[in-house]
Design a protein around this motif. Structure first.
Motif, PDB file in Angstrom:
ATOM      1  N   ALA A   1       0.792  -1.316   0.077  1.00  0.00           N
ATOM      2  CA  ALA A   1      -0.027   0.068  -0.373  1.00  0.00           C
ATOM      3  C   ALA A   1       0.580   1.309  -0.079  1.00  0.00           C
ATOM      4  N   ASN A   2       2.149   0.888   0.747  1.00  0.00           N
ATOM      5  CA  ASN A   2       3.235   2.568   0.686  1.00  0.00           C
ATOM      6  C   ASN A   2       3.397   2.269  -0.567  1.00  0.00           C
ATOM      7  N   VAL A   3       3.581   1.329  -1.717  1.00  0.00           N
ATOM      8  CA  VAL A   3       3.845   1.717  -2.153  1.00  0.00           C
ATOM      9  C   VAL A   3       3.685   2.338  -3.482  1.00  0.00           C
ATOM     10  N   HIS A   4       2.242   1.167  -3.461  1.00  0.00           N
ATOM     11  CA  HIS A   4       1.400   2.103  -4.117  1.00  0.00           C
ATOM     12  C   HIS A   4       0.656   3.192  -4.319  1.00  0.00           C
ATOM     13  N   LEU A   5       1.280   3.955  -3.023  1.00  0.00           N
ATOM     14  CA  LEU A   5       0.713   5.523  -3.053  1.00  0.00           C
ATOM     15  C   LEU A   5       1.710   5.508  -3.483  1.00  0.00           C
ATOM     16  N   ALA A   6       2.748   5.464  -3.137  1.00  0.00           N
ATOM     17  CA  ALA A   6       4.261   6.518  -3.690  1.00  0.00           C
ATOM     18  C   ALA A   6       4.508   6.332  -5.009  1.00  0.00           C
ATOM     19  N   LEU A   7       4.034   5.628  -6.214  1.00  0.00           N
ATOM     20  CA  LEU A   7       4.027   5.371  -7.041  1.00  0.00           C
ATOM     21  C   LEU A   7       2.875   6.093  -7.826  1.00  0.00           C
ATOM     22  N   THR A   8       1.078   6.226  -7.168  1.00  0.00           N
ATOM     23  CA  THR A   8       0.134   6.752  -8.466  1.00  0.00           C
ATOM     24  C   THR A   8      -0.091   7.946  -7.049  1.00  0.00           C
ATOM     25  N   GLY A   9       0.710   8.243  -6.734  1.00  0.00           N
ATOM     26  CA  GLY A   9       0.331   9.368  -5.797  1.00  0.00           C
ATOM     27  C   GLY A   9       0.701  10.463  -6.346  1.00  0.00           C
ATOM     28  N   GLU A  10      -0.484  12.031  -6.458  1.00  0.00           N
ATOM     29  CA  GLU A  10       0.029  12.643  -7.036  1.00  0.00           C
ATOM     30  C   GLU A  10       0.198  13.738  -5.352  1.00  0.00           C
ATOM     31  N   ASN A  11       0.805  15.345  -6.092  1.00  0.00           N
ATOM     32  CA  ASN A  11       1.653  16.172  -5.137  1.00  0.00           C
ATOM     33  C   ASN A  11       1.592  15.193  -3.337  1.00  0.00           C
ATOM     34  N   LEU A  12       1.829  14.420  -3.399  1.00  0.00           N
ATOM     35  CA  LEU A  12       2.546  14.335  -2.400  1.00  0.00           C
ATOM     36  C   LEU A  12       3.164  14.500  -0.936  1.00  0.00           C
ATOM     37  N   PRO A  13       3.584  14.507  -0.178  1.00  0.00           N
ATOM     38  CA  PRO A  13       4.641  15.190   0.737  1.00  0.00           C
ATOM     39  C   PRO A  13       5.611  14.599   0.395  1.00  0.00           C
ATOM     40  N   TRP A  14       7.075  15.295   0.635  1.00  0.00           N
ATOM     41  CA  TRP A  14       7.919  14.168   0.621  1.00  0.00           C
ATOM     42  C   TRP A  14       8.506  13.168   1.212  1.00  0.00           C
ATOM     43  N   ASP A  15       7.622  13.159   2.611  1.00  0.00           N
ATOM     44  CA  ASP A  15       7.481  11.734   3.236  1.00  0.00           C
ATOM     45  C   ASP A  15       6.998  10.672   2.912  1.00  0.00           C
ATOM     46  N   ASP A  16       6.144  11.026   1.748  1.00  0.00           N
ATOM     47  CA  ASP A  16       5.382   9.688   0.927  1.00  0.00           C
ATOM     48  C   ASP A  16       5.952   9.151  -0.020  1.00  0.00           C
ATOM     49  N   HIS A  17       7.052   9.602  -0.532  1.00  0.00           N
ATOM     50  CA  HIS A  17       7.913   9.662  -1.295  1.00  0.00           C
ATOM     51  C   HIS A  17       8.578   8.181  -1.392  1.00  0.00           C
ATOM     52  N   LEU A  18       8.703   6.992  -2.383  1.00  0.00           N
ATOM     53  CA  LEU A  18       9.132   6.017  -2.134  1.00  0.00           C
ATOM     54  C   LEU A  18      10.169   5.655  -1.304  1.00  0.00           C
ATOM     55  N   LEU A  19      11.284   6.425  -1.640  1.00  0.00           N
ATOM     56  CA  LEU A  19      12.653   6.159  -0.784  1.00  0.00           C
ATOM     57  C   LEU A  19      12.239   6.629   0.370  1.00  0.00           C
ATOM     58  N   PRO A  20      12.324   7.071   0.979  1.00  0.00           N
ATOM     59  CA  PRO A  20      11.802   8.096   2.537  1.00  0.00           C
ATOM     60  C   PRO A  20      10.438   6.781   3.099  1.00  0.00           C
ATOM     61  N   ARG A  21       9.552   6.229   2.569  1.00  0.00           N
ATOM     62  CA  ARG A  21       8.336   5.149   3.203  1.00  0.00           C
ATOM     63  C   ARG A  21       8.515   4.229   3.374  1.00  0.00           C
ATOM     64  N   THR A  22      10.538   3.616   2.460  1.00  0.00           N
ATOM     65  CA  THR A  22      10.662   2.566   2.306  1.00  0.00           C
ATOM     66  C   THR A  22      11.820   2.860   4.121  1.00  0.00           C
TER      67      THR A  22
END
Length: 183
Positions: free
Chosen positions: A111-132
């Motif tokens: 779910a975190n990967v899905h959000l990071a790859l498909t989300g728009e205008n995400l805060p920096w901490d929702d991008h894939l590397l910080p979330r991982t």
């Protein structure tokens, strides 16, 4: 980022209280694994509540489309997080709760990967590397609870086995006669 802050701040507060308060130290609050356990409990209470209040719709949107019943999955994971948080604080359920939370963190990662790859205008901490990186930190924190708990249980089991062997040692030792009238 908020769950990470709850984990870090609560862990530091619990450790400080345990380290500098003799009454808390007597109850086992001083060691890092205990402090981390409290930090995780608070973190999972906060995130568990967010599955029902405040972020529910955002969490439902995070569920990958190939998983059925996103609202039900968010509800179930919220309940499991709350139960796991309570279980971390209770000795008999601590290992089971920590193990379940560890597994849940792994299973929820898509779910975190899905959000990071498909989300728009995400805060920096929702991008894939910080979330991982945050997920890895959460997994490490739970392992910091699991490993000492397993070691403590193994040590307690060895102690019980040693005591039992000492109590029955004379009867089972081939060099010691079992019949007191024997020569």
């Amino acid at each position: 980022m908020t769950p990470l802050l709850f984990l870090i701040i609560t862990t530091l507060i619990a450790y400080t209280i345990g380290r500098f308060t003799s009454a808390a130290a007597k109850h086992g609050l001083a060691p890092w694994p205990a402090a981390i356990r409290y930090g995780l409990a608070v973190m999972f209470i906060v995130t568990g509540i967010s599955h029902f209040v405040g972020m529910r719709e955002a969490l439902i949107d995070m569920v990958p489309p190939w998983l059925p019943g996103a609202p039900a999955l968010v509800t179930v994971t919220g309940v499991l997080e709350l139960l796991g948080a309570v279980g971390l604080l209770l000795g008999p359920t601590r290992l089971w709760a920590a193990s379940g939370l560890e597994l849940m963190l792994i299973l929820m990662f898509p779910a975190n990967v899905h959000l990071a790859l498909t989300g728009e205008n995400l805060p920096w901490d929702d991008h894939l590397l910080p979330r991982t990186l945050m997920q890895v930190l959460f997994l490490a924190a739970v392992l910091a609870v699991i490993i000492p708990e397993i070691r403590a249980r193994r040590g307690a089991r060895r102690h019980r086995e040693s005591d039992a062997a000492k109590r029955s040692g004379a009867a089972t030792d081939p060099g010691v006669p079992t019949d007191p009238s024997a020569p």
